[in-house]
Design a protein around this motif. Structure first.
Motif, mmCIF file in Angstrom:
data_model
loop_
_atom_site.group_PDB
_atom_site.id
_atom_site.type_symbol
_atom_site.label_atom_id
_atom_site.label_comp_id
_atom_site.label_asym_id
_atom_site.label_seq_id
_atom_site.Cartn_x
_atom_site.Cartn_y
_atom_site.Cartn_z
ATOM 1 N N MET A 151 28.558 33.220 37.812
ATOM 2 C CA MET A 151 29.103 34.781 37.106
ATOM 3 C C MET A 151 28.407 34.449 36.148
ATOM 4 N N LYS A 181 32.968 31.851 49.877
ATOM 5 C CA LYS A 181 34.361 33.101 50.143
ATOM 6 C C LYS A 181 35.500 31.827 50.862
ATOM 7 N N MET A 241 40.299 41.156 35.939
ATOM 8 C CA MET A 241 38.759 41.425 37.221
ATOM 9 C C MET A 241 39.739 41.957 38.554
ATOM 10 N N GLY A 242 41.331 41.933 38.447
ATOM 11 C CA GLY A 242 41.939 42.175 39.715
ATOM 12 C C GLY A 242 42.967 41.311 40.243
ATOM 13 N N GLN A 247 42.988 33.323 45.214
ATOM 14 C CA GLN A 247 43.041 35.038 44.653
ATOM 15 C C GLN A 247 42.227 34.682 43.408
ATOM 16 N N TYR A 274 39.042 34.940 45.585
ATOM 17 C CA TYR A 274 38.454 36.339 45.560
ATOM 18 C C TYR A 274 37.111 36.817 44.761
ATOM 19 N N GLU A 289 34.348 38.381 44.435
ATOM 20 C CA GLU A 289 33.138 39.382 44.402
ATOM 21 C C GLU A 289 32.858 39.934 42.935
ATOM 22 N N GLN A 290 32.812 39.401 41.842
ATOM 23 C CA GLN A 290 32.289 39.737 40.931
ATOM 24 C C GLN A 290 30.915 39.081 40.833
ATOM 25 N N ARG A 316 29.122 38.619 44.245
ATOM 26 C CA ARG A 316 29.437 40.009 45.536
ATOM 27 C C ARG A 316 27.901 41.175 44.356
ATOM 28 N N ARG A 317 28.987 41.581 43.093
ATOM 29 C CA ARG A 317 28.046 42.400 42.767
ATOM 30 C C ARG A 317 27.069 41.729 42.036
ATOM 31 N N GLU A 368 24.588 40.205 43.383
ATOM 32 C CA GLU A 368 23.752 39.680 44.547
ATOM 33 C C GLU A 368 23.117 40.587 44.983
ATOM 34 N N ALA A 369 24.133 41.957 44.850
ATOM 35 C CA ALA A 369 23.803 43.339 45.098
ATOM 36 C C ALA A 369 22.585 43.815 44.291
#
Lengths: 619, 251
Positions: free
Chosen positions: A21, A44, A103-104, A138, A141, A145-146, A148-149, A151-152
């Motif tokens: 990240m 994951k 980050m939630g 948690q 994850y 998620e970050q 994956r962002r 990665e996209a």
């Protein structure tokens, strides 16, 4: 023409994803760095998901401070940790919690909506932020998620289902890439890269069964050790006091159960005695009533003494006092009173994750009856030697982060400090330092001669072919079982020099037998048998590092306990053990290195009383 | 009871490569207390011999944490999709039947390719779009009730049970499936995550949200009791609002 800097990260747990990240973020504007993220399992599903109880960070509004966190960590680690890095980690912790909050991560909340804290072992402060009893999951994850962002956005390339095999070194011994294998097609391939971060976690498989996941095989780390990397403090293995048995693995029952008020006990027996701190003989509780032995022996910390101490006490109650429940090797971990007093909804909000594990595997509801638990191998304080400032190993261009490095935890890790050290080292240290190295290297890895890459690929292919063709009478899985049992019996809670020496010799015998194994699958598609053998091959080296380190350390410190040498010996052993692989003898050579104690004067640990205030070293 | 000769009988549906024919093999191993399906697979891997004594290869399978929190070891056991680690032998009728999931491309034996589940998390932008990781203070205050709801959605371990059981979902069809829908709702509920709500809802609409036939199989098989039904109904409501808004926006 591809002139982008490439950084390979091996492992996608908290440390690996934290590094991924941060590096992707550093490259977000110019898009000049590509992260190549390699993981045996989809990231994951990494072992970080198993961390349960929480993550430590001082909450200054409750009388705690980052300095107190630092002191508790160093004291808990019996002064074997280098102090400056520990202080930096503890200072960063509150910001790390804030970041995860943003980050939630669904941290448990106070009634006002702030992040709740609970107490953990080795401290008197409620310092541990938590998300039910699956905090590691948690946190992982959130980073997943970050990443994956990114990665996209094309800044991260994932290689899931790939296993790191070795580092490629150029003519100057500097890292210029890695060799990895696709575990499905079995293809072996070189990946040139400008820096590598190993974030491959712990080595639990060397003990056969532990609280670790199947993927915690130590292969990447020991492969690097065979290439010349130093391995530090291998003998410091944490045995967690509270786990449940199983033929496939030992399952952790989080320290948070005690943090929330859980009590450890066995039925008392007044005919038996123990000796207290003042040398007075005292009965082992009242016959017919629960004996809360940790609370009685350690009034200040009670059930929340550090893990090394709780583990030894449970071991002593079961094997020396022979007071295990019904004569079996178990003690009770009891949270049923919490469920009765505060209700099912309350306890589930705090501990559901572990209560469900107990219920699903034991078929008994721990909200109603006490859990039967026993210690289990859990964590390696030792790991790859890294530089205090940069987390670079002694192999130039290769960094290490997370459980696979040796920093921060000294001779005993405090609960809820591992999630912190994983995130901190990946995100704040190894990630940025790897970027710095990759950007400043004289020759980009992309200019590496093809022969250099092919040579290492061929070396790895030849080795795998050699393994694939093994067709002897030995069974690799049974050999692994023998190794695991040997290590568990002799190199865990209580260590005797005679049995350590015998263990070392037996490891060498098992290693010889390894070359007589058979690989029961000669195929070339998702062949898990050859991979299993490959992992086993490296475990023997790891077992030798741990056992020899234990044999040569004639003192007791943190998790390393020798009845022959029951005291800590700072004159001779306030030192980091360094193992280097000697190819000719196929054995580790040990040396010792001074520990940084520049900030807090080492003092004796005593958890029966409140920890004496730290004496700052005067500079 | 004499347990010395007690055994466990089980069978595995094998398939060596993605394009080869599947076949069943039966095995018998000694019984012990507290066995789970993972220990049966370990026994088969240790001594790969069928119950008629012929040698075979170890069956390949995915497994990692072995405590039902990583989501790896999902398979079909006695006809029901679940994790192998929490499938206790003494609670299963024998011979225990172990098969790979059917809705995902098969890799080998019990291994299937679940990458589609991670891909769909990209479609719904399953993340909170923070500025960056530099310290800027704490996150938004969140009530305990909101936290409990988020925790439930966030305990999804991407295991695939819901998709395997869904009559409308398959890896090459349009329907995105309950797993990604629940994650979209998780992030649409977060104070910062909300900023991407309309993009997420549009992604759900584009990926067949309305195909859900309300069979509710997903919720029945979810090992983590994720509120998938609640998520789908919330998603439908958000989609309705979204469509109404874009309709009104045109006028």
């Amino acid at each position: 023409m591809n002139k982008k800097t490439k950084i390979a990260i091996i492992g996608g747990g908290l440390a690996g994803l934290g590094a991924a990240m941060r590096i992707a973020e550093m490259s977000a504007e110019k898009k000049d760095i590509i992260v190549q993220l390699f993981s045996i399992v989809p990231v994951k599903r990494s072992h970080s998901v198993c961390a349960q109880g929480g993550i430590n960070a001082a909450n200054k509004y409750t009388g705690d401070s980052t300095y107190q966190h630092f002191d508790d960590t160093v004291y808990g680690g019996d002064f074997l940790a280098n102090q400056k890095p520990v202080q930096k980690m503890c200072d960063s912790a509150p910001d790390i919690i804030d970041l995860f909050d943003r980050m939630g991560v669904p941290f448990n909340r106070t009634s006002e909506g702030n992040i709740d804290r609970r107490r953990f072992g080795g401290t008197l402060h409620p310092r541990t932020a938590y998300s039910g009893a699956t905090t590691g999951q948690q946190l992982l994850y959130a980073l997943d998620e970050q990443v994956r962002r990114y990665e996209a956005e094309g800044l991260v390339e994932k290689y899931e289902g790939w296993e790191y095999l070795s580092t490629i070194l150029d003519e100057n011994g500097i890292c210029c890439g890695i060799v990895a294998q696709d575990l499905i097609s079995m293809e072996v391939k070189a990946f040139p890269c400008d820096a590598v971060i190993l974030a491959t976690g712990g080595p639990g498989q060397v003990y056969g069964r532990s609280t670790n996941s199947v993927s915690n095989n130590g292969l990447a780390v020991i492969s690097l050790y065979h290439q010349g990397a130093k391995y530090a403090n291998g003998e410091f293995i944490q045995v967690h006091p509270t786990a449940i048995g199983g033929d496939d693995k030992l399952r952790l029952m989080s320290e948070s159960a005690r943090g929330e008020g859980g009590r450890v006990w066995v039925p008392g027996d007044a005919s038996k005695t123990w000796i207290d701190q003042e040398g007075k003989e005292r009965p082992c509780g009242e016959t017919g009533k629960p004996w809360y032995f940790l609370e009685e022996k350690y009034p200040a910390y009670g059930n929340l003494v550090p893990r090394d101490i709780a583990t030894r006490e449970i071991f002593q109650v079961v094997y020396e006092l022979k007071m295990g429940v019904d004569g079996r090797p178990f003690v009770y971990l009891d949270v049923s009173h919490i469920a009765k007093e505060k209700g099912i909804e309350y306890i589930d909000r705090k501990l559901k994750g572990i209560l469900e594990i107990y219920e699903k595997f034991k078929g008994v509801d721990p909200r109603q009856v006490p859990m039967e638990i026993f210690p289990a191998v859990h964590y390696s304080m030792g790991g790859l030697w890294v530089d205090d400032e940069t987390h670079m190993t002694n192999i130039e261009g290769v960094f290490a982060a997370g459980e696979c490095d040796y920093q921060y935890h000294g001779a005993n890790r405090l609960g809820a400090n591992s999630l912190l050290s994983c995130v901190y080292t990946g995100l704040e240290v190894a990630g940025p330092e790897a970027v710095k190295f990759a950007k400043n290297r004289l020759k980009p890895a992309s200019e590496t001669a093809l022969e250099v890459l092919e040579k290492e690929v061929n070396k790895q292919k030849d080795f795998l072919d050699k393994l694939l063709n093994l067709s002897g009478p030995e069974n690799p899985r049974k050999l692994h079982l023998e190794l695991g049992n040997l290590m568990t019996e002799n190199v865990t809670i209580v260590r005797e020099n005679k049995s350590l020496q015998e263990t070392y010799n037996k490891i060498c015998e098992l290693e010889k037998r390894f070359w007589n194994i058979t690989i029961p699958d000669k195929g070339n598609w998702a062949n898990q048998s050859v991979r299993y053998a490959h992992q086993l091959y490296y475990l023997f080296s790891l077992a030798k590092i741990i056992t020899l380190g234990a044999l040569q350390r004639n003192e007791s410190r943190g998790a390393h306990y020798k009845p022959q040498f029951p005291e800590r010996d700072d004159d001779n052993f306030l030192k980091t053990t360094i193992a280097i692989y000697n190819e000719a003898s196929n054995a580790p050579i040990l040396s010792y290195q001074a520990v940084d104690t520049s900030l807090i004067e080492p003092r004796k640990r005593d958890y029966s009383k409140k920890s004496a205030a730290a004496t700052k070293v005067k500079n | 009871m004499n347990t010395e000769n007690k055994t466990v009988k089980f069978k595995i549906k094998r398939q060596i490569t993605p394009d080869s024919e599947p076949f069943w093999e039966e095995y018998e191993v000694p019984w012990k207390p507290s066995l789970n399906v993972i220990t049966l697979l370990m026994a088969q891997n240790t001594d790969p011999i069928t119950n008629n004594g012929s040698k075979t290869t170890p069956a390949s399978y995915d497994a990692n944490c072995l405590e039902e929190v990583c989501g790896s070891c999902t398979m079909i056991i006695n006809g029901k999709v679940r994790q192998a680690c929490t499938a206790l032998v003494d609670k299963l009728e024998q011979p225990i039947s172990i098969e790979p999931m059917t809705k995902f491309p098969i890799v080998r034996d019990l291994m299937v390719d679940r990458q589609r589940m991670f891909e769909s998390l990209k479609w719904v932008k399953g993340w909170v779009p923070i500025d960056n990781s530099s310290p800027v203070g704490k996150g938004p205050n969140i009530s305990s009730e909101e936290q409990q709801k988020a925790y439930n959605f966030s305990s999804c371990m991407t295991c695939g049970c819901c998709l395997e059981s869904c009559p409308q979902w398959s890896s090459d069809e349009a329907f995105i499936g309950p797993q990604a829908i629940a994650q979209a709702i998780l992030f649409n509920t977060h104070p910062t995550g909300k900023s991407l709500e309309s993009e997420r809802v549009q992604a759900l609409i584009n990926n067949g949200l309305n195909i859900c036939g309300n069979a509710q199989n997903c919720a029945a098989v979810c090992p983590k009791e994720v509120d998938l039904i609640g998520a789908i109904s919330e998603a439908n409501w958000q989609a309705t609002k979204h469509i109404a808004k874009s309709f009104l926006g045109k006028h």
